[in-house]
Design an enzyme around this catalytic site. Structure first.
Site: not given
Length: 307
Positions: A13, A44, A118-119, A258
């Site tokens: 995200c 996302g 995010n997480g 990545y």
């Protein structure tokens, strides 16, 4: 944490926050946030959302789809104000249904608050069960909502104190932004697993998952939000605090390998592209191989292949 597996591209995200101090200009935060989210689209593709503030109330729009599909001129016209947060999502905890799209916006006894996260929380199930026993009614299946319930159920009526108490109870890897009518709050887990950076745009402030969201706004990168740091941005400026004892940093290596866009800047000042080239070079040193062709799979590995 469990997550859906499908044939769609999955990534991390992306969160974005903006606090402008230029009320007499035609610039509004939602349109600026749109471009910030566009730069974070690689993190996302399931849903996108923006919540703005005009100083008195929050205004929200979110839907499934890409940023360019979710927002148009007519929608952005409804999101007035000089402050905003935004989110692009792929599902980790919670399904990809529209109820889980962020930012999440709630009204509670302390007023309005919106959150983009995010997480993952490693104690999400435990915290959710505890809150439900106390009467909490969850509207989503994402662990992001736990933060909001903890604030609403806090013994403190002061928002900053309630947030600190909430953060002391959750465990996991996260970076997040919260918006109230008069302030922007950004915070990061005490190990700094999930990324979050801070920059200046004019007389205002911007926070984002990656620096590429600042570049598109011609904002000036200032620094990383420190692990465990809580930043509160108001018209009076920026205030920093932390409720945690020092923790060992544990930055997610997959950001460099990545997740991140190659033109984003890493915490050490190098570009993500440079780091990937160096990783490929080190891989050859440690595991040399006779080969005629080196192929990078996926595309983010091309820089490592060059190295």
């Amino acid at each position: 944490m469990p997550h859906e597996i499908g044939d769609k591209f999955k990534d991390e995200c992306g969160v974005f926050g903006l606090f402008l101090n230029e009320p007499d200009t035609d610039t509004d935060a939602a349109r600026t946030a749109y471009y910030g989210l566009y730069a974070l689209q690689h993190r996302g593709q399931e849903s996108a959302g923006i919540v703005s503030s005009d100083g008195k109330a929050l205004h929200s729009h979110k839907s499934r789809g890409l940023v360019a599909d979710v927002f148009n001129q007519k929608v952005l016209d409804t999101l007035g104000g000089q402050h905003a947060i935004g989110h692009v999502r792929y599902s980790t905890t919670g399904s990809s249904r529209i109820q889980n799209a962020q930012p999440l916006t709630v009204n509670y006894h302390g007023g309005q608050v919106a959150m983009a996260h995010n997480g993952n929380l490693t104690n999400a199930d435990e915290m959710r069960a505890s809150l439900e026993k106390r009467g909490a009614i969850f509207q989503t299946t994402t662990d992001s909502e736990i933060f909001l319930h903890l604030i609403a159920h806090s013994s403190s009526s002061n928002f900053s104190e309630a947030l600190m108490l909430a953060l002391m109870r959750v465990k996991g890897a996260y970076s997040a932004v919260m918006l109230r009518p008069d302030r922007l709050v950004a915070f990061r887990d005490p190990h700094g697993v999930r990324p979050l950076c801070l920059g200046r745009v004019g007389d205002g402030w911007v926070v984002a998952s990656e620096t590429c969201a600042m570049d598109i706004l011609d904002a000036r990168y200032e620094r990383e939000v420190q692990p465990g740091e809580i930043l509160t941005i108001t018209a009076d400026g920026l205030h920093s605090e932390s409720p945690y004892a020092p923790h060992k940093p544990a930055y997610c290596v997959f950001e460099d390998i990545y997740f991140s866009r190659p033109d984003s800047q890493a915490a050490d000042g190098r570009s993500v592209y440079e780091i990937r080239v160096d990783l490929g070079r080190e891989l050859w040193r440690e595991q040399p191989a006779e080969a005629d062709v080196v192929i990078g799979i996926p595309d983010s590995a091309n820089a490592a292949a060059i190295g």
